[in-house]
Structures are given as structure tokens and as C-alpha cells.
Design a protein around this motif. Structure first.
Motif, mmCIF file in Angstrom:
data_model
loop_
_atom_site.group_PDB
_atom_site.id
_atom_site.type_symbol
_atom_site.label_atom_id
_atom_site.label_comp_id
_atom_site.label_asym_id
_atom_site.label_seq_id
_atom_site.Cartn_x
_atom_site.Cartn_y
_atom_site.Cartn_z
ATOM 1 N N THR A 84 -32.827 6.534 63.326
ATOM 2 C CA THR A 84 -34.356 6.989 63.064
ATOM 3 C C THR A 84 -34.608 6.370 61.663
ATOM 4 O OG1 THR A 84 -33.807 9.127 64.245
ATOM 5 C CG2 THR A 84 -35.916 9.113 62.862
ATOM 6 N N MET A 85 -36.165 6.132 61.631
ATOM 7 C CA MET A 85 -36.718 5.546 60.503
ATOM 8 C C MET A 85 -37.991 6.327 60.041
ATOM 9 S SD MET A 85 -36.445 1.397 60.163
ATOM 10 C CE MET A 85 -37.525 1.604 58.496
ATOM 11 N N LYS A 86 -38.222 6.431 58.980
ATOM 12 C CA LYS A 86 -39.665 7.182 58.509
ATOM 13 C C LYS A 86 -40.200 6.384 57.235
ATOM 14 C CE LYS A 86 -42.021 11.524 57.518
ATOM 15 N NZ LYS A 86 -41.679 12.818 57.493
ATOM 16 N N ARG A 87 -41.189 6.295 57.374
ATOM 17 C CA ARG A 87 -41.988 5.565 56.037
ATOM 18 C C ARG A 87 -41.365 4.376 55.691
ATOM 19 N NH1 ARG A 87 -43.144 11.343 52.769
ATOM 20 N NH2 ARG A 87 -44.115 12.474 54.567
ATOM 21 N N ASP A 88 -40.922 3.542 56.492
ATOM 22 C CA ASP A 88 -40.222 2.271 55.881
ATOM 23 C C ASP A 88 -39.488 2.368 54.969
ATOM 24 O OD1 ASP A 88 -42.200 1.178 57.788
ATOM 25 O OD2 ASP A 88 -43.584 0.645 56.453
ATOM 26 N N LYS A 89 -38.809 3.638 54.391
ATOM 27 C CA LYS A 89 -37.881 3.243 53.410
ATOM 28 C C LYS A 89 -36.718 4.604 53.568
ATOM 29 C CE LYS A 89 -39.978 3.699 49.556
ATOM 30 N NZ LYS A 89 -40.074 3.590 48.037
ATOM 31 N N TYR A 90 -36.853 5.378 54.651
ATOM 32 C CA TYR A 90 -35.995 6.391 54.973
ATOM 33 C C TYR A 90 -35.358 6.127 56.439
ATOM 34 C CZ TYR A 90 -38.973 8.527 51.223
ATOM 35 O OH TYR A 90 -39.666 8.883 50.247
ATOM 36 N N ALA A 91 -34.140 6.501 56.500
ATOM 37 C CA ALA A 91 -33.432 6.557 57.753
ATOM 38 C C ALA A 91 -32.278 7.636 58.022
ATOM 39 C CB ALA A 91 -32.527 5.122 57.931
ATOM 40 N N TYR A 92 -32.167 7.796 59.181
ATOM 41 C CA TYR A 92 -31.378 9.102 59.460
ATOM 42 C C TYR A 92 -30.223 8.826 60.483
ATOM 43 C CZ TYR A 92 -35.143 10.924 56.903
ATOM 44 O OH TYR A 92 -36.372 11.270 56.001
ATOM 45 N N GLY A 93 -29.294 9.337 60.572
ATOM 46 C CA GLY A 93 -28.195 9.101 61.470
ATOM 47 C C GLY A 93 -26.903 9.797 61.284
ATOM 48 N N THR A 94 -25.762 9.152 61.630
ATOM 49 C CA THR A 94 -24.478 9.780 61.171
ATOM 50 C C THR A 94 -23.736 8.535 60.705
ATOM 51 O OG1 THR A 94 -23.623 9.335 63.598
ATOM 52 C CG2 THR A 94 -24.649 11.573 63.083
ATOM 53 N N ILE A 95 -22.796 9.002 59.833
ATOM 54 C CA ILE A 95 -21.677 8.299 59.219
ATOM 55 C C ILE A 95 -20.379 9.255 59.436
ATOM 56 C CG2 ILE A 95 -20.729 7.280 57.135
ATOM 57 C CD1 ILE A 95 -23.145 6.477 56.253
ATOM 58 N N GLY A 96 -19.242 8.443 60.069
ATOM 59 C CA GLY A 96 -17.992 9.120 60.209
ATOM 60 C C GLY A 96 -18.116 10.549 61.335
ATOM 61 N N GLY A 97 -19.577 10.522 62.013
ATOM 62 C CA GLY A 97 -19.637 12.021 62.564
ATOM 63 C C GLY A 97 -20.674 12.790 62.105
ATOM 64 N N ASP A 98 -20.693 12.552 60.836
ATOM 65 C CA ASP A 98 -21.487 13.690 59.773
ATOM 66 C C ASP A 98 -22.969 12.908 59.724
ATOM 67 O OD1 ASP A 98 -19.432 15.693 59.331
ATOM 68 O OD2 ASP A 98 -18.754 14.199 58.021
ATOM 69 N N TYR A 99 -24.021 14.035 59.604
ATOM 70 C CA TYR A 99 -25.283 13.681 59.583
ATOM 71 C C TYR A 99 -25.573 13.259 58.134
ATOM 72 C CZ TYR A 99 -30.361 13.732 60.116
ATOM 73 O OH TYR A 99 -31.508 13.539 60.469
ATOM 74 N N VAL A 100 -26.314 12.115 58.270
ATOM 75 C CA VAL A 100 -26.775 11.493 56.747
ATOM 76 C C VAL A 100 -28.017 10.850 56.577
ATOM 77 C CG1 VAL A 100 -25.947 9.097 57.544
ATOM 78 C CG2 VAL A 100 -25.614 9.739 54.985
#
Length: 213
Positions: A84-100
């Protein structure tokens, strides 16, 4: 917003804290998601997947391109899914299975943000390369520090990328990082052979970066 916020708090209850992401960091990341992901977000198709290129430093739940050294370490080689991306400078997902949550503080476009994400998310597990380096370099990388004689790729794996605001050219002989120690910078100095020749900065900042054998 209230419905999304309740869902994210529900997600928090299902997530188990780990050494990589203490519960306080997980909580901060979920709160950030509650406020920033809701609305105006774009799903990446396909998502960006791979491994953390290097040791990353979450700051109040964010992995930021500012990359302040100090605090928790997300190690190189953790599996990543950014969807997921938002406003061209934010992103969301998982690293090592944890939300980041991720933030490129210098991005001016979606392309800038994606370029940075593809720097820190690589297709091949860097631990395979790390295993081929000398024991001193491996110890320094595992400690997220730097020892004289390290190459630029080795420094990148250990400290990640310096902020583009301070280090505009990675081909240069000086890379500047900022540390949480008194909010002070430390410069990594490279010699003519391209390896680390020394450090410059306040002693407390240098201690936060220099690996002692």
C-alpha cells in the motif's frame, strides 16, 4: 475512520511482539496505519516483495529514509511485503511478518518513493552475501556498526542508506549519518580504494557507529 481504527486495534491484539519489533513499536505502527492508511491509499499491484537490504532503524513505528541511527534494529534479510502507498511518500506492509509503516522524507513523487523502497527491499536475501565476508565484517554488520576497511556495500548493509538530504552522491568519499546520541551527525570517510578510512564527528556519535574489535 472509527471503523478502520477499531479494525487496526483488533489487528494489534493478534500480533505477537518479537525481538525484531517490540510491542511498543508494533503499537506505534498500527496507530500510524489507522491515521494514514485510511482513505486516499493505493494498493500496489503487484506488491513490492523481497528482503530487507540492510539493517533498518524503526523510529516510533516508522522506517524512514532519514535513517537516524540508534534504537531498535530490523536486521538485513527479513522477508518484506509492501502492498500500500499513500501521498507519494508513505507505504505500508509487513517486514518479518510484522506490520510496518515506511516514509520517504525526501520523496517528491511516487517514482521517488518507489525508487527508495526498491533500494531497501531487494530480491535476494543479503545474508547469503554477508556469509562470504570476513568474520570482523560479519560481526560489525550484525552489530549495525562499521569497522575500518569495510567497502561501501558492506557499510550499506550495516547502516542502510544515508539520507539523500545530506549525502546526495553515494560515489562520494563522505557519507553522513545522524545518530540519536545528542542528535549529532557522524561522517563515514572513504579512502582512495573505496573502503572506510575513518570517522568524523562528536565522540559520542562516532561511538554509536564505530565497531570495536
Amino acid at each position: 475512520m472509527s471503523r478502520r481504527f477499531s479494525l487496526d486495534l483488533g489487528l494489534l491484539e493478534t500480533m505477537k511482539p518479537s525481538q525484531t519489533f517490540p510491542r511498543s513499536i508494533v503499537f506505534a505502527a498500527v496507530l500510524a496505519a489507522a491515521f494514514f492508511v485510511a482513505g486516499c491509499a493505493t494498493k500496489l499491484a503487484p506488491p513490492i516483495t523481497g528482503y530487507t537490504c540492510c539493517n533498518l532503524r524503526p523510529d516510533y513505528g516508522w522506517v524512514s529514509s532519514t535513517n537516524m541511527l540508534g534504537g531498535a534494529i530490523v536486521p538485513a534479510g527479513e522477508p518484506v511485503v509492501i502492498d500500500t502507498m499513500k501521498r507519494d511518500k508513505y507505504a505500508y506492509g509487513t517486514i518479518g511478518g510484522d506490520y510496518v509503516s515506511l516514509r520517504d522524507d525526501t520523496a517528491r513523487s511516487k517514482e521517488d518513493m518507489q525508487r527508495w523502497m526498491r533500494q531497501i527491499v531487494v530480491p535476494t536475501d543479503p545474508k547469503l552475501t554477508l556469509a562470504s565476508w570476513s568474520s570482523d565484517v560479519q560481526k560489525a554488520v550484525y552489530s549495525a556498526k562499521v569497522v575500518a576497511g569495510m567497502t561501501k556495500p558492506q557499510v550499506l548493509m550495516s547502516l542502510s542508506y544515508p539520507s539523500r538530504s545530506d549525502t546526495k552522491d553515494l560515489n562520494g568519499n563522505t557519507w553522513r549519518y545522524w545518530t540519536t546520541q545528542e542528535d549529532e551527525p557522524v561522517d563515514i570517510l572513504f579512502g582512495g580504494d573505496g573502503t572506510v578510512s575513518g570517522f568524523s564527528g562528536k565522540p559520542s556519535a562516532v561511538r554509536a557507529v564505530e565497531f570495536k574489535r
